[in-house]
Design an enzyme around this catalytic site. Sequence first.
Site, PDB file in Angstrom:
ATOM      1  N   ARG A  73       4.979  42.954   6.551  1.00  0.00           N
ATOM      2  CA  ARG A  73       4.826  41.908   7.571  1.00  0.00           C
ATOM      3  C   ARG A  73       4.565  40.578   6.883  1.00  0.00           C
ATOM      4  NH1 ARG A  73       1.606  46.093   9.685  1.00  0.00           N
ATOM      5  NH2 ARG A  73       2.591  47.087  11.464  1.00  0.00           N
ATOM      6  N   SER A  80      -2.132  47.329   0.952  1.00  0.00           N
ATOM      7  CA  SER A  80      -2.864  48.476   1.505  1.00  0.00           C
ATOM      8  C   SER A  80      -2.844  49.704   0.601  1.00  0.00           C
ATOM      9  CB  SER A  80      -2.282  48.816   2.871  1.00  0.00           C
ATOM     10  OG  SER A  80      -2.249  47.670   3.659  1.00  0.00           O
ATOM     11  N   ASP A  89      -5.955  46.242   3.587  1.00  0.00           N
ATOM     12  CA  ASP A  89      -5.804  46.049   5.043  1.00  0.00           C
ATOM     13  C   ASP A  89      -7.121  46.249   5.794  1.00  0.00           C
ATOM     14  OD1 ASP A  89      -5.640  48.752   4.449  1.00  0.00           O
ATOM     15  OD2 ASP A  89      -4.003  49.200   5.828  1.00  0.00           O
TER      16      ASP A  89
HETATM   17  C1  BGC Z   1      -4.642  53.366   1.055  1.00  0.00           C
HETATM   18  C2  BGC Z   1      -5.652  52.333   1.467  1.00  0.00           C
HETATM   19  C3  BGC Z   1      -5.278  51.748   2.822  1.00  0.00           C
HETATM   20  C4  BGC Z   1      -5.059  52.850   3.847  1.00  0.00           C
HETATM   21  C5  BGC Z   1      -4.660  52.331   5.205  1.00  0.00           C
HETATM   22  C6  BGC Z   1      -4.425  54.381   2.160  1.00  0.00           C
HETATM   23  O1  BGC Z   1      -3.384  55.248   1.812  1.00  0.00           O
HETATM   24  O2  BGC Z   1      -5.072  54.023  -0.114  1.00  0.00           O
HETATM   25  O3  BGC Z   1      -5.762  51.313   0.514  1.00  0.00           O
HETATM   26  O4  BGC Z   1      -6.306  50.897   3.252  1.00  0.00           O
HETATM   27  O5  BGC Z   1      -4.057  53.728   3.360  1.00  0.00           O
HETATM   28  O6  BGC Z   1      -3.483  51.609   5.159  1.00  0.00           O
END
Ligand code: BGC
Length: 460
Positions: free
Chosen positions: A80, A143, A196
């Site tokens: 995004r 994320s 995120d």
């Molecule tokens: C990641 C995190 C992320 C979460 C939600 C997980 O697989 O390791 O860093 O915050 O997914 O997106």
Amino acid sequence: MQEEQGTLVMEAYLSSIEAEFSLSKQKLKELTNLFQEELENGLKRSDAILKALPTFVFNLPKGTEIGKFLTVDLGGTNLRIGLVELLGSGQFTIKKDSKVIPDGLKSGSGKEIFKFIAQNIETFLEHPEIEAELPLKLGFTFSFPVQQESLAHGTILGWSKEIEGKDVIGMDAVALLQESLHSLGLDIAVEALVNDTVGTLLAQIYRDDRTRMSVILGTGSNAAYVERCSQIPKLKGKFNNGRTVINIEWGSFGDGCSCTILPSTRFDRILDLESKNANYQRYEKMMSGMYLGEIFRLILVEAVNKEILITSSDLISKPYGIKTKDMSKFHAEFINENIENCKMIIKGKFGINIRSDAEVQMLSKLCEIISLRSCYLCAVGITAVHRHLLSWLSKEKIFSVALDGALYQKYPNYSKILQDLVCEMDMDGGAADACRVVLVMAEDLSSIGAAAAIAAQQFK
Ligand code: BGC
């Protein structure tokens, strides 16, 4: 007679699955205690199971910050891009675009992912409705697990959500994006890197400063919360004053030697073994949107092998062939008693040939069992963080948690069940007289938080 026998076999099978997936109160207590212990270990040591990563966000937004920022959010499913304007008094506007990350890119080189981001930023800025002049400051929501050394620097520890990208593990996510932007001649400075969960938390704090925690229940799952710097021994007193945000990376709860504590079924074990990161992120694999459909598929495969269900499609033999979003749609149709729609989804998306309404009911019960366990496990994490903070928060204070992600937003009844569960666990089955944990929907906010992270440094 034959039909009756079939129903009995089906019921027996369903009861055995339910018994394997359900969690007793005792088990929930054990898990919550262990989670709290692991979190406290994570704050002390960098080799703990829960990474509890310091985010180097030392100035929390006040809601008064203003400014225009470019934002990029790389998740497990979508990229995004946005142009965010923070207007002060907790208000903001965003112009945004989103693109599905192609499967080929997910299983390819990590550097290509960063090039893909930069190219999409270039295309976004060319759009006539995006009236943005360079230079711009960019807030990057990434994320995946990252070890930060400052707000605009973070070493990639590994990927999750079935992304490979091995070539960039150990490299700085900000530098990778910055190089890709410069190679396109774009005068954009990456000024903040946030997970995120961290973006969601900061955005919700920008809107409401009572927010203390955030949880993502989407393709992956994770949580972040506001911590006292004095309670993070691994920072070695360098930043001893004030508050910061911890990215728990809670998906790894139960990895390593504490793995026997997680209530894994044989389906979870197969899923883990066949995943791209076997032995890692086991809690996430029992709980998040990437995996619930796959757990469901593995149960269906077993039911077909046992001749409890029949199929004439190869859909269920394909790993990840069943998506959680279709489970969610089916479950919603079942709750709304649209049995004909249920049958269409079962045939088209699950590849099962339905012979009776009892089978439709069986499939909906399976969805309920799998999604309920996800809710219980998530409630464990929220309760453990709240307990860890209890001595700090005044007893009467509301503990406000911002939640986002398609599983939380869209799975039927998920948000309500989760709120009831965290309250039940907070009140310890009635030992306390009021529930202090309030879950708030914080839809699509992580980019706002990435912008707020930059702004809060400027306006401190
Ligand atoms: C990641 C995190 C992320 C979460 C939600 C997980 O697989 O390791 O860093 O915050 O997914 O997106």
